[in-house]
Design an enzyme around this catalytic site. Structure first.
Site: not given
Length: 152
Positions: A79-81
């Site tokens: 999850q890059f967010t």
């Protein structure tokens, strides 16, 4: 590197309406990788995922057993967010590692989890895909662990 660790009674991940991974009791881990992360950061996060005393132990003692102690499963979701920056009301992801490098790094994380624990107990989503994650949080228990600047 950052991990959002949730104790779950069950969790699954779907892509295009099809369940691609699921677990029963264990941990659902959302993994964020930042540009400066190193193998040391990954090793730190792996250690914390596998060894943090997040489950009930013998005789009902709370916070006494790890996922490995209980022989439970781990579902990892990239999850890059997690490495966002707010610019007004807009999101900026310049702190996140670029997709190609992050995918390689994430795969190393999965391999290290499997090596240090049990390959059959480590599940994951599909890197870079639009995923639906179904989490049944137990407790609820949610921990945020970040490698940068932390000491054992």
């Amino acid at each position: 590197m950052k991990a959002i660790i949730q104790r779950v009674t069950k969790a699954s991940v779907s892509v295009d309406g099809e369940v691609i991974s699921s677990i029963g009791k264990g941990l659902c881990v959302l993994v964020g990788i930042k540009r400066e992360d190193t193998l040391h950061d990954m090793e730190y996060i792996v250690k914390k995922i596998l060894n943090t005393k997040i489950f009930e132990g013998e005789n009902g003692k709370k916070w006494a057993a790890s996922v490995m102690d209980k022989h439970y499963e781990v579902l990892c979701i990239s999850q890059f967010t997690l490495y966002h920056v707010m610019k007004g009301n807009r999101l900026d992801f310049h702190n996140a590692m670029c997709a190609h490098e992050a995918e390689l790094f994430y795969n190393k994380l999965l391999a290290q989890l499997a090596e240090d624990y049990n390959p059959e107990k480590i599940k994951d989503g599909k890197f870079g895909a639009m995923m639906e994650v179904d989490i049944q949080n137990s407790g609820p228990v949610t921990l945020e662990i970040e490698s940068h600047g932390l000491q054992d």
